[in-house]
Design a protein around this motif. Structure first.
Motif: not given
Length: 463
Positions: A57-69, A385-388, A402-408
């Motif tokens: 999920f850190i990768v998900m935020k770094c890549e700015k993905f909004g969806k798990i797919t 900008n992380l798609n949050t 997901l919000n907290t992971i974005g801050h982390i």
């Protein structure tokens, strides 16, 4: 030679070297010791590593993905990144439902502790302190068709018509004008009036260091919770582990209240720099000496005061209140002909005596400190900008996680940049990706414990 050629035909291996270097450094800067890696099960296997799922999920935020797919597709096409996360790429990667259950069932308290640890690391590095603290909230729209501007459903923003797709979200309002002073003028009604936007969803409340622009604490609520009601709660909780004593607390007018000012002054022993919220009150016309001007354009006379616990009520009366001449009032006001001994209008001004009223918001000092609040706006922009800003999950716990992971994620980027000598990139996600340089093979060897065999393709490449 034939085997090597076959390996180079595997497209999943050709992940960008900069991307590999980036995630290696990011994961090295992330301490997950507070999160149990496995949950023992009596009836079956323990499942996937929770550390690996969290890194994904850190990768998900770094890549700015909004969806798990999108995250799942990225890991399938970049097996090296999946290996860095901690997954065994010789076996199938987790399915969509595994990621969904993890983010839904994970307690947000674990993520809060991980975030505290990252903040404390930056505090030790000297990049976060408690001198200037900015508090702000940003909306997070729920995954519902009612938030689509092209939706023409009847009463889509009615409290009696909540969306069925997300039963946790609530109706909120977001104003596009957060300036310190808003003056409504009849000459310019379209430019001066505030613009409101209704939405279904949540709010993310963030405390930032107003100098470094890095987050200190955060929490997620439904959109119907206003800023005033939880301001003291988030400051009190943060003060237990990150001392805020003597801090300059900066916030916009959405947080303006007597209770919040007194909490900052009396409990935190700090100083409040909160814009004044006039709450729709029309300012009275005053002379240079502070006298009220009546409807006829005359300066009214002071006529005594009433003293209360936190304010003084100043009374003003008509300058001709004892006159018997009916022609003295220029506008022939109806109250001038009231038939009483003391005729004419009576108006009042409340003069506060509490801490909130004693602040001079027109001073240069106040405006200089308050201008630091823009750092919160910049941070919110980086976080969005992380798609949050748009939630693609459908319950409050998943949204909060997901919000907290974005801050982390943003805190970890800052730590990785500082420890790598790229201090100027501590607020730049894209800038840091092009700075880190590590050995391609060393990354794989770092991920395997001693005694474990390397994947077959690494053995061939390292020949």
């Amino acid at each position: 030679m034939y085997q090597r050629q076959e390996i180079f035909n595997i497209i999943e291996l050709f992940t960008s070297q900069k991307l590999i270097n980036f995630y290696t450094k990011i994961f090295d800067s992330l301490d997950l010791s507070i999160l149990p890696d496995r949950i023992p099960s009596k009836y079956g296997p323990n499942g996937y590593s929770r550390h690996a799922l969290f890194r994904a999920f850190i990768v998900m935020k770094c890549e700015k993905f909004g969806k798990i797919t999108d995250l799942k597709d990225f890991l399938e096409n970049n097996l090296i990144i999946a290996q860095l996360c901690g997954f065994n790429i010789l076996k199938p990667l987790p399915s969509y439902s595994v990621f969904q259950r993890f983010i839904k069932n994970l307690s947000n308290s674990y993520l809060k502790e991980i975030m505290k640890n990252q903040v404390n690391i930056l505090k030790e590095l000297g990049f976060i302190d408690n001198n200037f603290i900015s508090v702000d909230a940003t909306p997070v729209k729920a995954n519902t068709k009612f938030n689509n501007p092209k939706c023409f459903a009847n009463n889509k923003f009615s409290k009696n018509n909540p969306p069925s797709s997300d039963k946790d979200c609530k109706l909120g309002v977001h104003t596009a004008n957060n300036s310190m002073n808003v003056q409504v003028s009849e000459d310019k009604p379209n430019n001066s009036k505030k613009k409101y936007e209704f939405y279904w969803g949540y709010k993310n409340h963030v405390i930032c260091d107003a100098i470094s622009g890095l987050p200190i604490a955060e929490f997620t609520t439904t959109a119907d919770v206003n800023e005033i009601s939880n301001f003291t709660e988030i400051l009190s909780d943060t003060n237990e582990w990150f001392p805020l004593k003597g801090s300059y607390i900066i916030a916009d007018k959405g947080y303006d209240s007597k209770q919040n000012h007194d909490f900052i002054r009396n409990t935190l022993k700090g100083h409040a720099f909160i814009a004044l919220n006039k709450r729709g009150r029309k300012p009275k016309d005053l002379t240079s000496t502070g006298n009220v001007i009546c409807d006829a354009g005359l300066a009214m006379h002071k006529d005594g005061k009433q003293y209360f616990d936190s304010y003084i009520k100043q009374k003003f009366c008509c300058p001709f209140r004892t006159s018997k001449d009916d022609s003295l009032c220029p506008c022939n006001h109806e109250k001038f002909f009231n038939g009483k001994k003391n005729r004419g209008c009576v108006k009042y001004i409340s003069i506060g005596t509490d801490y909130r009223s004693s602040i001079n918001r027109d001073s240069i000092f106040f405006k200089k400190i308050y201008s630091l609040r823009t750092e919160s706006e910049r941070y919110n922009s980086r976080w969005k900008n992380l798609n949050t800003e748009q939630a693609y999950v459908k319950n409050i716990n998943s949204v909060a996680n997901l919000n907290t992971i974005g801050h982390i994620c943003l805190l970890t980027i800052a730590i990785a940049a500082i420890k790598s000598g790229c201090v100027d990139k501590y607020k730049s996600l894209s800038g840091l990706k092009g700075q880190l340089k590590l050995s391609y093979i060393k990354i794989f060897k770092h991920q395997f414990h001693q005694g474990d065999s390397l994947p077959f393709f690494v053995s061939f490449i390292s020949i």
